[in-house]
Write a protein that holds these residues in place. Structure first.
Motif, PDB file in Angstrom:
ATOM      1  N   SER A   1      73.473  -8.902 -29.946  1.00  0.00           N
ATOM      2  CA  SER A   1      72.569  -9.961 -29.503  1.00  0.00           C
ATOM      3  C   SER A   1      73.201 -10.810 -28.405  1.00  0.00           C
ATOM      4  O   SER A   1      72.511 -11.256 -27.480  1.00  0.00           O
ATOM      5  CB  SER A   1      72.170 -10.847 -30.681  1.00  0.00           C
ATOM      6  OG  SER A   1      73.308 -11.491 -31.236  1.00  0.00           O
ATOM      7  N   LYS A   2      74.526 -11.011 -28.500  1.00  0.00           N
ATOM      8  CA  LYS A   2      75.196 -11.779 -27.462  1.00  0.00           C
ATOM      9  C   LYS A   2      75.237 -11.005 -26.147  1.00  0.00           C
ATOM     10  O   LYS A   2      75.151 -11.582 -25.070  1.00  0.00           O
ATOM     11  CB  LYS A   2      76.608 -12.156 -27.912  1.00  0.00           C
ATOM     12  CG  LYS A   2      76.630 -13.238 -28.989  1.00  0.00           C
ATOM     13  CD  LYS A   2      78.058 -13.687 -29.293  1.00  0.00           C
ATOM     14  CE  LYS A   2      78.062 -14.816 -30.322  1.00  0.00           C
ATOM     15  NZ  LYS A   2      79.436 -15.286 -30.629  1.00  0.00           N
ATOM     16  N   TRP A   3      75.383  -9.702 -26.256  1.00  0.00           N
ATOM     17  CA  TRP A   3      75.350  -8.882 -25.042  1.00  0.00           C
ATOM     18  C   TRP A   3      73.989  -8.965 -24.359  1.00  0.00           C
ATOM     19  O   TRP A   3      73.899  -9.107 -23.132  1.00  0.00           O
ATOM     20  CB  TRP A   3      75.672  -7.430 -25.389  1.00  0.00           C
ATOM     21  CG  TRP A   3      77.130  -7.159 -25.584  1.00  0.00           C
ATOM     22  CD1 TRP A   3      77.819  -7.219 -26.762  1.00  0.00           C
ATOM     23  CD2 TRP A   3      78.070  -6.799 -24.588  1.00  0.00           C
ATOM     24  NE1 TRP A   3      79.141  -6.913 -26.559  1.00  0.00           N
ATOM     25  CE2 TRP A   3      79.332  -6.649 -25.222  1.00  0.00           C
ATOM     26  CE3 TRP A   3      78.000  -6.586 -23.226  1.00  0.00           C
ATOM     27  CZ2 TRP A   3      80.482  -6.292 -24.540  1.00  0.00           C
ATOM     28  CZ3 TRP A   3      79.150  -6.232 -22.533  1.00  0.00           C
ATOM     29  CH2 TRP A   3      80.369  -6.091 -23.184  1.00  0.00           C
TER      30      TRP A   3
ATOM     31  N   GLN B   1      70.812 -13.909 -19.178  1.00  0.00           N
ATOM     32  CA  GLN B   1      71.243 -15.105 -18.474  1.00  0.00           C
ATOM     33  C   GLN B   1      72.151 -14.805 -17.281  1.00  0.00           C
ATOM     34  O   GLN B   1      72.714 -15.726 -16.684  1.00  0.00           O
ATOM     35  CB  GLN B   1      71.975 -16.029 -19.453  1.00  0.00           C
ATOM     36  CG  GLN B   1      71.097 -16.519 -20.590  1.00  0.00           C
ATOM     37  CD  GLN B   1      71.894 -17.206 -21.696  1.00  0.00           C
ATOM     38  OE1 GLN B   1      73.092 -17.444 -21.550  1.00  0.00           O
ATOM     39  NE2 GLN B   1      71.229 -17.512 -22.800  1.00  0.00           N
ATOM     40  N   SER B   2      72.276 -13.549 -16.924  1.00  0.00           N
ATOM     41  CA  SER B   2      73.186 -13.187 -15.835  1.00  0.00           C
ATOM     42  C   SER B   2      72.693 -13.755 -14.513  1.00  0.00           C
ATOM     43  O   SER B   2      71.503 -13.987 -14.309  1.00  0.00           O
ATOM     44  CB  SER B   2      73.329 -11.669 -15.735  1.00  0.00           C
ATOM     45  OG  SER B   2      72.081 -11.072 -15.459  1.00  0.00           O
TER      46      SER B   2
ATOM     47  N   LEU C   1      72.581  -7.281 -10.232  1.00  0.00           N
ATOM     48  CA  LEU C   1      73.769  -6.428 -10.237  1.00  0.00           C
ATOM     49  C   LEU C   1      74.704  -6.785 -11.375  1.00  0.00           C
ATOM     50  O   LEU C   1      75.352  -5.922 -11.966  1.00  0.00           O
ATOM     51  CB  LEU C   1      74.491  -6.545  -8.895  1.00  0.00           C
ATOM     52  CG  LEU C   1      73.716  -6.022  -7.679  1.00  0.00           C
ATOM     53  CD1 LEU C   1      74.528  -6.231  -6.412  1.00  0.00           C
ATOM     54  CD2 LEU C   1      73.359  -4.554  -7.851  1.00  0.00           C
ATOM     55  N   LYS C   2      74.781  -8.062 -11.697  1.00  0.00           N
ATOM     56  CA  LYS C   2      75.598  -8.477 -12.834  1.00  0.00           C
ATOM     57  C   LYS C   2      75.017  -7.927 -14.138  1.00  0.00           C
ATOM     58  O   LYS C   2      75.751  -7.482 -15.030  1.00  0.00           O
ATOM     59  CB  LYS C   2      75.674 -10.008 -12.885  1.00  0.00           C
ATOM     60  CG  LYS C   2      76.558 -10.561 -13.993  1.00  0.00           C
ATOM     61  CD  LYS C   2      78.024 -10.209 -13.805  1.00  0.00           C
ATOM     62  CE  LYS C   2      78.897 -10.835 -14.876  1.00  0.00           C
ATOM     63  NZ  LYS C   2      80.307 -10.439 -14.735  1.00  0.00           N
ATOM     64  N   SER C   3      73.682  -7.944 -14.240  1.00  0.00           N
ATOM     65  CA  SER C   3      73.042  -7.380 -15.423  1.00  0.00           C
ATOM     66  C   SER C   3      73.382  -5.907 -15.580  1.00  0.00           C
ATOM     67  O   SER C   3      73.694  -5.428 -16.679  1.00  0.00           O
ATOM     68  CB  SER C   3      71.520  -7.553 -15.331  1.00  0.00           C
ATOM     69  OG  SER C   3      71.163  -8.908 -15.301  1.00  0.00           O
TER      70      SER C   3
ATOM     71  N   THR D   1      68.226  -5.626 -25.110  1.00  0.00           N
ATOM     72  CA  THR D   1      69.168  -5.295 -24.038  1.00  0.00           C
ATOM     73  C   THR D   1      68.469  -4.498 -22.941  1.00  0.00           C
ATOM     74  O   THR D   1      68.598  -4.786 -21.752  1.00  0.00           O
ATOM     75  CB  THR D   1      70.346  -4.484 -24.598  1.00  0.00           C
ATOM     76  OG1 THR D   1      70.989  -5.233 -25.624  1.00  0.00           O
ATOM     77  CG2 THR D   1      71.344  -4.151 -23.500  1.00  0.00           C
ATOM     78  N   VAL D   2      67.704  -3.490 -23.354  1.00  0.00           N
ATOM     79  CA  VAL D   2      66.982  -2.662 -22.391  1.00  0.00           C
ATOM     80  C   VAL D   2      65.930  -3.486 -21.659  1.00  0.00           C
ATOM     81  O   VAL D   2      65.773  -3.390 -20.437  1.00  0.00           O
ATOM     82  CB  VAL D   2      66.336  -1.457 -23.098  1.00  0.00           C
ATOM     83  CG1 VAL D   2      65.496  -0.647 -22.115  1.00  0.00           C
ATOM     84  CG2 VAL D   2      67.402  -0.572 -23.743  1.00  0.00           C
ATOM     85  N   LEU D   3      65.191  -4.316 -22.401  1.00  0.00           N
ATOM     86  CA  LEU D   3      64.114  -5.115 -21.809  1.00  0.00           C
ATOM     87  C   LEU D   3      64.655  -6.072 -20.746  1.00  0.00           C
ATOM     88  O   LEU D   3      64.114  -6.151 -19.635  1.00  0.00           O
ATOM     89  CB  LEU D   3      63.386  -5.886 -22.904  1.00  0.00           C
ATOM     90  CG  LEU D   3      62.216  -6.771 -22.455  1.00  0.00           C
ATOM     91  CD1 LEU D   3      61.119  -5.923 -21.811  1.00  0.00           C
ATOM     92  CD2 LEU D   3      61.662  -7.553 -23.637  1.00  0.00           C
ATOM     93  N   TYR D   4      65.726  -6.781 -21.066  1.00  0.00           N
ATOM     94  CA  TYR D   4      66.274  -7.745 -20.116  1.00  0.00           C
ATOM     95  C   TYR D   4      66.880  -7.045 -18.896  1.00  0.00           C
ATOM     96  O   TYR D   4      66.800  -7.559 -17.775  1.00  0.00           O
ATOM     97  CB  TYR D   4      67.319  -8.629 -20.798  1.00  0.00           C
ATOM     98  CG  TYR D   4      66.768  -9.488 -21.909  1.00  0.00           C
ATOM     99  CD1 TYR D   4      65.469  -9.983 -21.849  1.00  0.00           C
ATOM    100  CD2 TYR D   4      67.541  -9.801 -23.040  1.00  0.00           C
ATOM    101  CE1 TYR D   4      64.954 -10.772 -22.871  1.00  0.00           C
ATOM    102  CE2 TYR D   4      67.032 -10.582 -24.070  1.00  0.00           C
ATOM    103  CZ  TYR D   4      65.740 -11.060 -23.982  1.00  0.00           C
ATOM    104  OH  TYR D   4      65.235 -11.837 -24.993  1.00  0.00           O
TER     105      TYR D   4
END
Length: 470
Positions: free
Chosen positions: A56-58, A64-65, A69-71, A89-92
């Motif tokens: 969840s933190k990942w 919030q990246s 490119l950071k994402s 994770t995939v959605l974000y």
């Protein structure tokens, strides 16, 4: 072959169980960015996320990246460290990646979604559809056809995508097929009509929404309708004022989008005082808001107002864009302010912009009306890109007005080679008149015979050319 399978085999080209860093690296290096490629690579290779963090933190780190490119860096690092990937994770990652408009990257992520078993997740697939609709509508269409579950969001995305591709009739068919429509659906279809030049159909649909469906419009609906009002003359102006009244009666706040659309409507209609009043009531403004005012002032000959607004915008620290300069140069053309026009044209470079065809056209019009034909000719010769028929028509018309066939003769042969019988009837007539003015009777007769053999007709009620309009 289904789109998902096609992506898996043709895009990845490798075993799908583990993402190759080199493959993702190639995709990142293809992404448009203001950063140098080596900076992107350094960003990709640097990771500050602890591998002991919970999934969840990942996912929150990706959400919030600071950049897409950071994402991607975080997402790829998770794969490299075999950290479990959940649907968030995939959605974000998808939502962040859509801003890059990078089709290979979207297809690569699509293959991941397929492998991870998230193809039944309607939120993920809707986000993927949105990304495809911005990058390659053919892929979006195929994905939409294959989706096992569709929401109003997916339908609305397709309507918007179809209108962007110019297929407004297909968009309307899709709209009519929808099992359930919300206000966003109506707004998307109205905007589709307005943005493709079918303003009356858009307004008719708006009336149907109000009377048949009894739906209350939101700000997106009204922005779409107001956009149509600006292109419908008096009728549109009356409707636009009614919409403004609705906004006032319902105590709606003039946010950036709605306020700017109202300013644009009033400014283009020539009601600069009302446009300025609306502008001053807005809590937030940006370069688009300022530009709408400046262009409206320039278009309707409010020269001093346009200059004052441009100065105020500079003092407010708002950087003008290309359209802002078109508006202020248009004002200079209206007033014949040659030296100020030169000054604003030089400012284009000072703000790190490049003059476009509209800026050059304004300068040719400005010099031509002032009788400075040599300066106008020099502008045309130095233009990048090359002059189009509007610019040539403006220049030749200035030569005619100034009774200077000698300057016009330098370019007539070149212009004749560019003429299109179906579109440039006015220029044919103009060139014939110039030959008559220069007592080149045989050439004038040749052009007139050419007009007959090519079935050239000058559109009624047109003349050349005030290029300074926004």
């Amino acid at each position: 072959m289904p789109l998902i399978v096609l992506n898996t085999h043709c895009v990845l080209g490798v075993k799908i169980s583990r993402v190759s860093k080199s493959n993702i690296m190639r995709l990142i290096l293809c992404c448009p960015s203001k950063q140098p490629l080596h900076s992107q690579a350094a960003l990709f290779l640097t990771s500050t996320i602890s591998t002991s963090a919970s999934p969840s933190k990942w996912s929150q780190a990706i959400k919030q990246s600071s950049s897409p490119l950071k994402s991607l860096q975080i997402y790829t690092h998770m794969h490299h460290q075999s950290i479990p990937i959940d649907s968030f994770t995939v959605l974000y990652t998808l939502k962040s990646s859509t801003h890059l408009h990078n089709l290979p990257l979207l297809r690569h992520l699509h293959a991941h979604i397929f492998k991870l078993g998230f193809t039944s997740n309607v939120y993920i697939m809707s986000s993927l559809l949105h990304g495809y609709s911005n990058a390659c509508f053919g892929d979006a269409r195929q994905l939409f056809d294959e989706m096992p579950e569709r929401t109003t969001v997916t339908w609305n995305t397709m309507i918007t995508g179809l209108s962007r591709s110019g297929n407004v009739d297909k968009a309307r068919s899709l709209f009519d097929e929808m099992p359930m429509r919300n206000i966003a659906s109506w707004s998307a279809m109205i905007a589709a009509y307005v943005n493709t030049g079918h303003q009356r159909k858009g307004l008719a649909l708006f009336c149907k929404m109000l009377t048949d469906e009894k739906l209350k419009p939101d700000e997106f609906t009204l922005c779409a309708v107001l956009g149509g009002c600006t292109k419908m003359g008096t009728v549109g102006f009356v409707l636009g004022k009614s919409i403004h009244g609705f906004i006032v009666r319902n105590w709606w706040e003039l946010n950036l989008e709605l306020g700017t659309t109202l300013v644009d409507m009033y400014a283009k209609s020539g009601s600069l005082k009302v446009a300025t009043l609306v502008f001053d009531m807005m809590r937030e403004t940006n370069v688009v808001s300022w530009t709408a005012l400046i262009c409206g002032a320039g278009q309707h000959g409010y020269v001093n107002e346009a200059r004052t607004l441009f100065y105020r915008m500079q003092k407010a620290g708002v950087k003008p864009n290309e359209l802002t300069f078109t508006g202020i140069l248009s004002a200079c053309v209206h007033a014949g302010l040659v030296e100020e026009g030169r000054m604003y044209f030089e400012l284009i470079y000072q703000y790190g912009l490049k003059p476009n065809i509209h800026h050059y056209g304004c300068m040719v019009d400005l010099f031509g009306k002032a009788g400075e034909l040599e300066d106008a000719y020099e502008v045309i010769m130095k233009m990048q890109p090359e002059a189009n028929m509007n610019v040539w028509g403006s220049f030749l018309n200035a030569c005619k007005v100034q009774n200077n066939f000698k300057v016009a003769e330098r370019v007539i042969k070149r212009v004749v080679e560019m003429l299109r019988p179906e579109k440039d009837g006015g220029v044919y007539s103009l060139i014939a008149d110039l030959f008559v003015m220069g007592e080149k009777w045989d050439d004038a007769e040749r052009i007139r015979r050419l007009m007959v053999t090519q079935n050239v007709r000058k559109a009624r009620g047109t003349s050349f050319i005030n290029y300074g309009g926004p």
